[in-house]
Design a protein around this motif. Sequence first.
Motif, short mmCIF file in Angstrom:
data_model
loop_
_atom_site.label_atom_id
_atom_site.label_comp_id
_atom_site.label_asym_id
_atom_site.label_seq_id
_atom_site.Cartn_x
_atom_site.Cartn_y
_atom_site.Cartn_z
N GLY A 7 0.79 -1.21 -0.03
CA GLY A 7 -0.02 0.15 0.09
C GLY A 7 0.74 1.09 0.10
O GLY A 7 1.92 1.28 0.42
N ALA A 8 0.12 2.43 -0.21
CA ALA A 8 0.86 3.70 -0.52
C ALA A 8 1.33 4.37 0.87
O ALA A 8 2.09 5.43 0.92
CB ALA A 8 0.27 4.56 -1.62
N ARG A 29 -9.38 4.37 -4.82
CA ARG A 29 -8.28 5.40 -5.42
C ARG A 29 -8.40 6.50 -5.22
O ARG A 29 -7.40 7.43 -5.24
CB ARG A 29 -8.05 4.86 -6.90
N GLY A 36 -4.26 -8.08 -9.24
CA GLY A 36 -4.70 -7.10 -10.29
C GLY A 36 -4.88 -7.84 -11.93
O GLY A 36 -5.48 -9.10 -11.76
N VAL A 66 -1.85 -4.34 -14.35
CA VAL A 66 -1.77 -3.31 -13.23
C VAL A 66 -1.76 -4.15 -11.88
O VAL A 66 -2.77 -5.01 -11.77
CB VAL A 66 -2.81 -2.22 -13.04
N ALA A 112 -2.80 -3.94 -5.81
CA ALA A 112 -2.76 -2.72 -4.73
C ALA A 112 -2.96 -1.25 -5.29
O ALA A 112 -3.17 -0.41 -4.86
CB ALA A 112 -1.34 -2.74 -4.09
N GLN A 113 -2.72 -1.27 -6.62
CA GLN A 113 -3.01 -0.03 -7.46
C GLN A 113 -4.47 0.22 -7.71
O GLN A 113 -4.86 0.97 -7.92
CB GLN A 113 -2.20 0.12 -8.69
N LEU A 114 -4.94 -1.07 -8.07
CA LEU A 114 -6.39 -1.06 -8.63
C LEU A 114 -7.16 -1.14 -7.37
O LEU A 114 -8.52 -0.26 -7.36
CB LEU A 114 -6.80 -2.48 -9.20
N TRP A 115 -7.01 -1.62 -6.08
CA TRP A 115 -7.85 -1.81 -4.82
C TRP A 115 -6.91 -1.37 -3.93
O TRP A 115 -6.78 -2.19 -3.07
CB TRP A 115 -8.62 -2.88 -5.02
N PRO A 116 -6.45 -0.14 -3.71
CA PRO A 116 -5.67 0.37 -2.67
C PRO A 116 -6.77 0.31 -1.37
O PRO A 116 -7.70 0.83 -1.06
CB PRO A 116 -5.02 1.69 -2.85
N ASN A 152 -2.57 -4.83 0.59
CA ASN A 152 -3.05 -3.51 -0.27
C ASN A 152 -2.88 -2.15 0.39
O ASN A 152 -3.24 -1.18 0.10
CB ASN A 152 -4.22 -3.71 -0.85
#
Length: 401
Positions: free
Chosen positions: A133-134, A215, A271, A280, A283-287, A318
Amino acid sequence: MTWTWARGAQGFGTGYTPGPDVDEAVRALAAELPGGGTEGMRRAFESSALASSEEERRLSRMLAEVLWPPGLTDQIRQVSARLGRPLMRLQPSPRVAQVPWELLAVDGGDSDVRLMDLVDIATTAPASLRRAGATPTGEDPGSDAVVLVLDPRVPGFRADSPLGSVLGQPGSDPALLSLVQRRLDAGTVVPSVASPAEAFRRTDLDRDRLGEALRKGARRLMYVGHVSGAPVEGGQSEDVTLHLCCGPQTTGLAEPVRTHRPLSAKDLLLGTLPLRADGVPGAQLWPAPPRVALIACESGGDLRFAESFGLATAMIHNGAHLVTATRWVLPTSFAFHRLAGLPESVRPLTEAVVAVDAAHEDRDPVRHLGAWQRQQLDRWRTDGRIEHSPLLWAALTCIVR
């Protein structure tokens, strides 16, 4: 078992039980848990130890005798006297992942002191789990949005079918309507609704809509609906699926079911990487936001696998810091009405949903949810009524990173 103390307390210890004794205890527990389908749930209400206060105490004493080291109980009491109620972070092995540790009668003999009377309990995600995750630290997502996915309509399944409604007729439950209204009053509900009733049984909440909402940033996600588990003997925890409003043409890694393609843990992790060259990661599609609730059948069942890549651990991978999930199949309020003869005004599943929502709004969600579970246990001790039984509330656990 090994344990160690931290954060102001010192000490460690070990405990040992022969493997066959553990296996026998786990089998005895599994025989009492709610099962899938009408007959599995009927058996839970009619003959399960979790539906009888006397039999449940006997089961909890047996589990404690096998799984719990008495010396640790003494240490907990000593630390509590000096520092207050401890938080126990439990990392179970796969074969004891369904054990409701909170219920263990840890004093021995005829005492009814349970582990949850002495400590707050969180289940720790596997140490090998890496987070993609970010948000690296803290729990500030930079948004006040709460993503609510409440009993979405699964394409191809009627309300009274196996993947039908879990919360009943939209707008018929005042407590659930109040829950949504509180979230509306406090901030932003995503997807947006003009009235609380519109948050239930939506037909447009597919994986793309969910990904879009996540997102944009959110502080919480609450899902109440259906999860279909993967067989433990197959060893593929990533095959567990969550059911949204996705049609059969939706891009994904799970096979369609009738006119519906479920969202799998494998989707959340990988993803579209396996599907196309410009894919993708999940984790980028469903953070995932810091706090996630998955109130559905065995949504935390991935901890039963040697390799835990199910829905709860995928959410932590994620970006989630805490996921409230369930250890076994949940009875709906309708099951309590039909199989236990409770009036429609009594809605145990609703009470659990409201309790998890309140806990996730609290500064300390583990302690808050534990306090509610202790209230349920006190009621169960006092009156032994089926709506207060551990059949439902003891399934809930907070999984933390």
